[in-house]
Structure formats: C-alpha cells, structure tokens
Design a protein around this motif. Structure first.
Motif, PDB file in Angstrom:
ATOM      1  N   SER A 174     -15.897 -12.395  34.964  1.00  0.00           N
ATOM      2  CA  SER A 174     -17.113 -11.580  34.986  1.00  0.00           C
ATOM      3  C   SER A 174     -17.951 -11.808  33.745  1.00  0.00           C
ATOM      4  O   SER A 174     -19.179 -11.983  33.823  1.00  0.00           O
ATOM      5  N   HIS A 175     -17.288 -11.824  32.597  1.00  0.00           N
ATOM      6  CA  HIS A 175     -18.022 -12.026  31.346  1.00  0.00           C
ATOM      7  C   HIS A 175     -18.645 -13.411  31.292  1.00  0.00           C
ATOM      8  O   HIS A 175     -19.788 -13.577  30.842  1.00  0.00           O
ATOM      9  N   CYS A 218     -16.831 -22.344  22.416  1.00  0.00           N
ATOM     10  CA  CYS A 218     -15.591 -22.616  21.667  1.00  0.00           C
ATOM     11  C   CYS A 218     -14.490 -21.624  22.050  1.00  0.00           C
ATOM     12  O   CYS A 218     -13.325 -22.010  22.226  1.00  0.00           O
ATOM     13  N   SER A 219     -14.878 -20.360  22.206  1.00  0.00           N
ATOM     14  CA  SER A 219     -13.895 -19.339  22.596  1.00  0.00           C
ATOM     15  C   SER A 219     -13.300 -19.647  23.959  1.00  0.00           C
ATOM     16  O   SER A 219     -12.079 -19.564  24.162  1.00  0.00           O
ATOM     17  N   TYR A 220     -14.169 -20.037  24.905  1.00  0.00           N
ATOM     18  CA  TYR A 220     -13.674 -20.273  26.260  1.00  0.00           C
ATOM     19  C   TYR A 220     -12.913 -21.587  26.397  1.00  0.00           C
ATOM     20  O   TYR A 220     -12.063 -21.725  27.286  1.00  0.00           O
ATOM     21  N   ILE A 221     -13.187 -22.543  25.537  1.00  0.00           N
ATOM     22  CA  ILE A 221     -12.355 -23.751  25.525  1.00  0.00           C
ATOM     23  C   ILE A 221     -10.929 -23.394  25.133  1.00  0.00           C
ATOM     24  O   ILE A 221      -9.951 -23.844  25.760  1.00  0.00           O
ATOM     25  N   MET A 239     -17.781  -9.863  22.959  1.00  0.00           N
ATOM     26  CA  MET A 239     -16.910  -9.723  24.136  1.00  0.00           C
ATOM     27  C   MET A 239     -16.134 -11.006  24.396  1.00  0.00           C
ATOM     28  O   MET A 239     -14.983 -10.970  24.836  1.00  0.00           O
ATOM     29  N   ALA A 240     -16.756 -12.164  24.123  1.00  0.00           N
ATOM     30  CA  ALA A 240     -16.037 -13.435  24.249  1.00  0.00           C
ATOM     31  C   ALA A 240     -14.913 -13.511  23.222  1.00  0.00           C
ATOM     32  O   ALA A 240     -13.805 -13.974  23.523  1.00  0.00           O
ATOM     33  N   VAL A 300     -36.950 -19.995  15.207  1.00  0.00           N
ATOM     34  CA  VAL A 300     -35.761 -19.878  14.356  1.00  0.00           C
ATOM     35  C   VAL A 300     -34.879 -18.725  14.817  1.00  0.00           C
ATOM     36  O   VAL A 300     -33.646 -18.864  14.928  1.00  0.00           O
ATOM     37  N   MET A 301     -35.486 -17.575  15.118  1.00  0.00           N
ATOM     38  CA  MET A 301     -34.721 -16.418  15.568  1.00  0.00           C
ATOM     39  C   MET A 301     -34.097 -16.665  16.939  1.00  0.00           C
ATOM     40  O   MET A 301     -32.987 -16.210  17.210  1.00  0.00           O
ATOM     41  N   SER A 302     -34.820 -17.381  17.805  1.00  0.00           N
ATOM     42  CA  SER A 302     -34.276 -17.693  19.134  1.00  0.00           C
ATOM     43  C   SER A 302     -33.052 -18.590  19.027  1.00  0.00           C
ATOM     44  O   SER A 302     -32.060 -18.401  19.731  1.00  0.00           O
ATOM     45  N   VAL A 303     -33.139 -19.601  18.138  1.00  0.00           N
ATOM     46  CA  VAL A 303     -31.988 -20.480  17.914  1.00  0.00           C
ATOM     47  C   VAL A 303     -30.810 -19.677  17.362  1.00  0.00           C
ATOM     48  O   VAL A 303     -29.667 -19.817  17.814  1.00  0.00           O
ATOM     49  N   THR A 304     -31.102 -18.811  16.395  1.00  0.00           N
ATOM     50  CA  THR A 304     -30.042 -17.988  15.793  1.00  0.00           C
ATOM     51  C   THR A 304     -29.420 -17.057  16.811  1.00  0.00           C
ATOM     52  O   THR A 304     -28.196 -16.863  16.836  1.00  0.00           O
ATOM     53  N   ALA A 305     -30.249 -16.477  17.673  1.00  0.00           N
ATOM     54  CA  ALA A 305     -29.775 -15.451  18.605  1.00  0.00           C
ATOM     55  C   ALA A 305     -29.177 -16.015  19.885  1.00  0.00           C
ATOM     56  O   ALA A 305     -28.450 -15.305  20.579  1.00  0.00           O
ATOM     57  N   THR A 306     -29.495 -17.282  20.216  1.00  0.00           N
ATOM     58  CA  THR A 306     -28.994 -17.834  21.481  1.00  0.00           C
ATOM     59  C   THR A 306     -28.110 -19.064  21.317  1.00  0.00           C
ATOM     60  O   THR A 306     -27.017 -19.122  21.876  1.00  0.00           O
ATOM     61  N   VAL A 307     -28.581 -20.053  20.543  1.00  0.00           N
ATOM     62  CA  VAL A 307     -27.825 -21.307  20.431  1.00  0.00           C
ATOM     63  C   VAL A 307     -26.503 -21.091  19.700  1.00  0.00           C
ATOM     64  O   VAL A 307     -25.436 -21.496  20.187  1.00  0.00           O
ATOM     65  N   PHE A 308     -26.540 -20.450  18.533  1.00  0.00           N
ATOM     66  CA  PHE A 308     -25.310 -20.229  17.772  1.00  0.00           C
ATOM     67  C   PHE A 308     -24.301 -19.372  18.546  1.00  0.00           C
ATOM     68  O   PHE A 308     -23.116 -19.727  18.634  1.00  0.00           O
ATOM     69  N   PRO A 309     -24.724 -18.229  19.126  1.00  0.00           N
ATOM     70  CA  PRO A 309     -23.778 -17.470  19.946  1.00  0.00           C
ATOM     71  C   PRO A 309     -23.232 -18.261  21.126  1.00  0.00           C
ATOM     72  O   PRO A 309     -22.058 -18.133  21.473  1.00  0.00           O
ATOM     73  N   THR A 310     -24.096 -19.092  21.737  1.00  0.00           N
ATOM     74  CA  THR A 310     -23.626 -19.905  22.864  1.00  0.00           C
ATOM     75  C   THR A 310     -22.525 -20.866  22.427  1.00  0.00           C
ATOM     76  O   THR A 310     -21.519 -21.050  23.133  1.00  0.00           O
ATOM     77  N   ILE A 311     -22.696 -21.477  21.258  1.00  0.00           N
ATOM     78  CA  ILE A 311     -21.676 -22.381  20.720  1.00  0.00           C
ATOM     79  C   ILE A 311     -20.366 -21.622  20.483  1.00  0.00           C
ATOM     80  O   ILE A 311     -19.277 -22.107  20.825  1.00  0.00           O
ATOM     81  N   LEU A 312     -20.460 -20.423  19.914  1.00  0.00           N
ATOM     82  CA  LEU A 312     -19.269 -19.608  19.665  1.00  0.00           C
ATOM     83  C   LEU A 312     -18.582 -19.232  20.973  1.00  0.00           C
ATOM     84  O   LEU A 312     -17.345 -19.272  21.071  1.00  0.00           O
ATOM     85  N   VAL A 313     -19.375 -18.872  21.981  1.00  0.00           N
ATOM     86  CA  VAL A 313     -18.805 -18.504  23.285  1.00  0.00           C
ATOM     87  C   VAL A 313     -18.114 -19.708  23.926  1.00  0.00           C
ATOM     88  O   VAL A 313     -17.006 -19.595  24.470  1.00  0.00           O
TER      89      VAL A 313
END
Length: 313
Positions: free
Chosen positions: A245-246, A218-221, A120-121, A203-216
């Motif tokens: 909202s997002h 970067c998108s919002y910047i 969505m981001a 490892v899965m938590s980092v993959t599922a949260t940290v990486f998406p957070t970085i992408l989000v």
C-alpha cells in the motif's frame, strides 16, 4: 505594456477555474470535485478516528498513517471548497491574503506529505530488515520528534514561498488561469523577472521529491532483499502486504510531483496545467484512504468496529 502594481492585502484576484469550458464539462467536473471531496473527508476522517480509537493500531506505522490522513485533509480543504464556490461567478474572486493563505496550506501539506511518506518507508525498512531494533528505534519519542521536525521544515518553506509571491508586482489583469493559487499561474501574471523564484522552487522541488525518492528506493531495495531471504511464504506475503500500500502511494505521489514541478519553465497550457493539478490536488487525497484500507486487514477490522459502534449509538 502591462501595468505594474504593488500588491497589498486588498488586492483582488479572479480564479478562472473551469469557467472557460463548456457547460457540460463544467457540470461533470463539479460532480467530480464534490464526490471526491466527500470521499476524501469520509475516508481520511475514518482512518484518523479508527487509528485513534483502536488500541491495535497504536504503532508507528499507523501513527504516521494518521498524520498522513490529516495532511491529506488539509491539502484537499485548501483547494476544493474554493473550486466549488467558483461555480458561482461572485465566488471566483479572492484577496491576495486569501490567495497566499490557500497556497500556504497547500504547499505546506505537500512538503509534509513528501516527508511523511519517506519516514513511513523507513518504518517499513526497520520493521522488516531490523525487527529486533524496531521498538527501540521507532519509539513514541522518535515519532513525535520527527513529526515536529517535519512541521518546522514544511512551515518554514511555505512561509518563504509565500513571501516571494507577496513581493512580486502583479499586472493590472489579475485573472489566475487556474482553480487555485498555484505558483506557475501566479508568476504568469507577475510583471517582474521571476527567474530567482523559479530557481528557488526548483531547488526546493529537488530537495522535497528527488532526495526522498532516492531514500525510498534504497529502503525498498533493502526491504525486497530481506523479503526474498524469508523462508516462509506466509511471512513474505505478510511483508508484501504491509509494504504494498505504501509503495503504491509513494509511486503515485512522487511520480506526479516530479512530473509536474521539476521544470524551470511551464510547458503546459493553462488547460493542461489544471488537468494535471487534479491528480495531486484531488485524486491523491481521495484514493490514499482506499489504498491503505482495502488490503489492510487490521485497518478494515478497525473501521468495521468503528462503523458498528456508530450504528449501535
């Protein structure tokens, strides 16, 4: 010394829930769970129906919002009904199969939500930063293929985690100090070294949260940079409304997920663990429909028309 027990489909666990708290606190929590559950069902259900029936909402942004609402329903239905049932003493028991199924649905929905919020981001990034390419990139085919890909990843991860929990030997005391079958309390009653499970989950938590957070981020910047370059104040306001909202939803979800799961050990007491779990099990599925509908004119109009149609019938 705790007795080791090989799990089987007939193995029974007892979900402690909130039975160790005072009757007044239990009553307050029961009403909280019940009202939150009903609000989540109504709110997410309205979004799904409104997006499906309103031609104006047949766009990628609302398609993914509909998917998100469906995932929220899966998430809250995997935990809250059993919590409400646990207020009756006989309702606190759950089989190993039931425990794993509950955890499977919950962890699959959590992984799915991480991915959907990230997509969505990207959708907002394309709409604001590359409007001329938006319809080409965010095609119907892209939406469906992305959804299928996310489903495969989320289901695969949930299967792996369930297999790891199934293979753990559990102690003779099968009391889970939680209101649903989450990993930390289940590992507490396991009579085995759970280091490998903890490393995999980290490892899965980092993959599922940290990486998406970085992408989000970067998108919002990029989105904020593009918004400041808009000459019209009206255009900037419209862009802010579509992203606001997002951004609120992403902040709450990823902030909570990283706070809770990015740890090898469990520093919370059982009581604190249950209180923190309320945020991502109950509060987020309940407030997300409000976040996405209160300031979204198109969504409010669609829900208003839907309510009018239901009233006339």
């Amino acid at each position: 010394m705790r007795r080791r027990e090989t799990p089987g489909n007939g193995t029974m666990f007892i979900l402690l829930g909130f039975s160790d708290l005072s009757p007044m606190t239990q009553g307050s929590l029961f009403m909280f769970f019940l009202l939150s559950y009903l609000l989540s069902l109504v709110g997410n259900g309205l979004i799904i129906v409104a997006v499906t029936l309103s031609p104006r909402l047949h766009s990628p942004m609302y398609f993914f919002l509909k998917v998100l609402s469906f995932v929220e329903l899966l998430s809250i239905n995997s935990t809250v009904p059993k919590v409400l049932q646990s207020y009756v003493p006989v309702g606190r028991s759950i089989t190993l199969f039931g425990c794993l199924f509950q955890f499977f649905i919950f962890i699959m929905a959590a992984a799915y939500e991480c991915s959907i919020l990230t997509v969505m981001a990207f959708d907002r990034y394309m709409a604001i930063c590359h409007p001329l390419r938006y319809t080409t990139v965010m095609s119907v085919s892209f939406c469906y293929k992305t959804t299928i890909y996310i489903s495969v990843i989320a289901i695969g991860n949930a299967v792996v985690e369930c297999v790891m929990l199934y293979n753990l030997p559990y102690c003779s005391s099968h009391v889970i100090a939680h209101f649903f079958c989450d990993v930390p309390p289940m590992m507490t009653i396991a009579c085995a070294n759970t280091l490998m499970v903890k490393i995999y989950l980290l490892v899965m938590s980092v993959t599922a949260t940290v990486f998406p957070t970085i992408l989000v981020i970067c998108s919002y910047i990029r989105i904020l940079t593009a918004m400041f370059l808009l000459h019209s104040a009206e255009s900037r306001h419209k862009a802010f409304v579509t992203c606001g909202s997002h951004l609120v939803s992403v902040t709450i979800f990823f902030g909570t997920a990283m706070f809770v799961h990015l740890r090898l050990d469990n520093p919370f007491t059982p009581y604190e663990d249950r209180m923190v779990a309320l945020s991502y099990c109950v509060i987020i599925p309940t407030i997300n429909p409000l976040i996405y509908s209160l300031k979204n004119k198109e969504m409010k109009d669609a829900i208003r028309k839907l309510n009018l149609r239901m009233t006339l019938h």
